[in-house]
Motif scaffolding. Structure first.
Motif, PDB file in Angstrom:
ATOM      1  N   LYS A  30       0.825  -1.206   0.000  1.00 24.52           N
ATOM      2  CA  LYS A  30       0.000   0.000   0.000  1.00 24.52           C
ATOM      3  C   LYS A  30       0.858   1.255   0.000  1.00 24.52           C
ATOM      4  N   VAL A  31       1.932   1.234   0.794  1.00 21.91           N
ATOM      5  CA  VAL A  31       2.834   2.390   0.845  1.00 21.91           C
ATOM      6  C   VAL A  31       3.454   2.656  -0.527  1.00 21.91           C
ATOM      7  N   LEU A  32       3.758   1.588  -1.250  1.00 22.81           N
ATOM      8  CA  LEU A  32       4.363   1.725  -2.573  1.00 22.81           C
ATOM      9  C   LEU A  32       3.320   2.002  -3.658  1.00 22.81           C
ATOM     10  N   ASN A  33       2.044   2.115  -3.247  1.00 22.38           N
ATOM     11  CA  ASN A  33       0.943   2.405  -4.180  1.00 22.38           C
ATOM     12  C   ASN A  33       0.853   1.371  -5.311  1.00 22.38           C
ATOM     13  N   LEU A  34       1.020   0.101  -4.930  1.00 23.21           N
ATOM     14  CA  LEU A  34       0.889  -0.955  -5.926  1.00 23.21           C
ATOM     15  C   LEU A  34      -0.554  -1.075  -6.390  1.00 23.21           C
ATOM     16  N   SER A  35      -0.726  -1.377  -7.660  1.00 23.49           N
ATOM     17  CA  SER A  35      -2.075  -1.601  -8.187  1.00 23.49           C
ATOM     18  C   SER A  35      -2.614  -2.925  -7.653  1.00 23.49           C
ATOM     19  N   ARG A  36      -3.896  -3.180  -7.885  1.00 30.15           N
ATOM     20  CA  ARG A  36      -4.481  -4.443  -7.420  1.00 30.15           C
ATOM     21  C   ARG A  36      -3.783  -5.637  -8.062  1.00 30.15           C
ATOM     22  N   TRP A  37      -3.464  -5.515  -9.344  1.00 28.45           N
ATOM     23  CA  TRP A  37      -2.775  -6.603 -10.030  1.00 28.45           C
ATOM     24  C   TRP A  37      -1.383  -6.817  -9.442  1.00 28.45           C
ATOM     25  N   GLN A  38      -0.683  -5.722  -9.151  1.00 29.71           N
ATOM     26  CA  GLN A  38       0.646  -5.833  -8.546  1.00 29.71           C
ATOM     27  C   GLN A  38       0.562  -6.401  -7.135  1.00 29.71           C
ATOM     28  N   MET A  39      -0.463  -6.009  -6.377  1.00 25.40           N
ATOM     29  CA  MET A  39      -0.649  -6.574  -5.038  1.00 25.40           C
ATOM     30  C   MET A  39      -0.866  -8.077  -5.123  1.00 25.40           C
ATOM     31  N   LEU A  40      -1.642  -8.475  -6.133  1.00 25.68           N
ATOM     32  CA  LEU A  40      -1.929  -9.908  -6.300  1.00 25.68           C
ATOM     33  C   LEU A  40      -0.670 -10.680  -6.665  1.00 25.68           C
ATOM     34  N   THR A  41       0.072 -10.199  -7.671  1.00 25.09           N
ATOM     35  CA  THR A  41       1.216 -10.952  -8.193  1.00 25.09           C
ATOM     36  C   THR A  41       2.476 -10.802  -7.345  1.00 25.09           C
ATOM     37  N   LYS A  42       2.632  -9.659  -6.666  1.00 24.25           N
ATOM     38  CA  LYS A  42       3.866  -9.409  -5.915  1.00 24.25           C
ATOM     39  C   LYS A  42       3.731  -9.721  -4.418  1.00 24.25           C
ATOM     40  N   ILE A  43       2.524  -9.590  -3.870  1.00 23.35           N
ATOM     41  CA  ILE A  43       2.336  -9.754  -2.427  1.00 23.35           C
ATOM     42  C   ILE A  43       1.605 -11.046  -2.097  1.00 23.35           C
TER      43      ILE A  43
END
Length: 256
Positions: free
Chosen positions: A163-176
């Motif tokens: 969230k701090v890095l302002n990841l998109s939903r897709w990035q949150m899904l694939t990276k987190i």
């Protein structure tokens, strides 16, 4: 997944028991078959079953039914996996939604899926499509529940960093989320695969015109019992191979 180390002596003992167990079962089967304690034909001799098994695996007709069952199995399992992971992540990433949905998913997960067979047959007929739908329905719940539980267990610090890095939903899904969900997803898939197999075979037995379940119940109805047992052996061997493949995948990728 952490593996417990087994010393060589215990490994040999385990292997010995694994080899002896089917041998003992075959001997007991043969003794029962020749004892005359049961109605003739209910427990055919091992030789009769072997002959029937050989006749089945050398018959082109078997592979037509075998192919249909495999198609139903993998079709239903793929649908269950995709929908289960999507729903599990969607609910698990929203604690409020997961609390609302959990009682319903848990209740439906324990409901025998065969009760939905009349519904799926009304929608898809008695062909393979209804068995795919029934298998997907059965496999969905273990995968969704396992994925949801895994998503809820993702470390909050990782989510906060995203969230701090302002990841998109897709990035949150694939990276987190997904890197932390390999174990829960694989465990859910193993459970889902088992119930998918059961649902499809029950569907074929209850009402179908093709598949291994259909073939087994046809032999039962015509009292070709040795042939029926040979089909059951083929189903068992297929399940054994699929389970071995899932075990390999679990050991290879599940590091939790």
């Amino acid at each position: 997944m952490a593996q417990t180390r087994i010393d060589p002596k215990m490994r040999r003992q385990v292997l010995t028991l694994q080899v002896l167990t089917p041998v003992v079962l075959i001997i007991l089967w043969e003794l029962i078959a020749r004892s005359g304690l049961l109605y003739e034909g209910v427990v055919p001799t091992t030789l009769e079953v072997v002959r029937a098994f050989w006749g089945e695996i050398t018959s082109p007709a078997l592979y037509h039914h075998y192919g249909i069952t495999l198609m139903e199995l993998f079709g239903g399992f793929i649908i269950a996996t995709i929908t289960g992971v999507v729903v599990g992540v969607a609910l698990g990433s929203r604690p409020f939604a997961s609390r609302v949905a959990d009682p319903f998913l848990s209740s439906l997960a324990t409901t025998p899926k065969i009760i939905f067979l009349p519904v799926v047959m009304l929608m898809f007929g008695i062909g393979p499509e209804s068995k795919v739908a029934l298998g997907a329905l059965a496999g969905f719940f273990p995968i969704a529940l396992s994925t949801m539980a895994g998503t809820l267990g993702v470390r909050p610090v990782l989510v906060n960093v995203g969230k701090v890095l302002n990841l998109s939903r897709w990035q949150m899904l694939t990276k987190i989320y997904l890197p932390s969900l390999v174990g829960p997803i694989i465990r859910g898939m193993r459970l889902g695969l088992g119930v998918t197999v059961i649902a499809i075979l029950l569907g074929e037995i209850k009402l179908s015109n093709a598949g291994l379940g259909f073939l087994a119940i046809e032999y039962y109805n015509s009292f070709h019992i040795a042939n029926m047992y040979s089909i059951l052996i083929i189903i068992f061997l297929t399940a054994l191979i699929i389970n071995a493949a899932m075990s390999y995948i679990s050991q290879r990728f599940d590091r939790s």
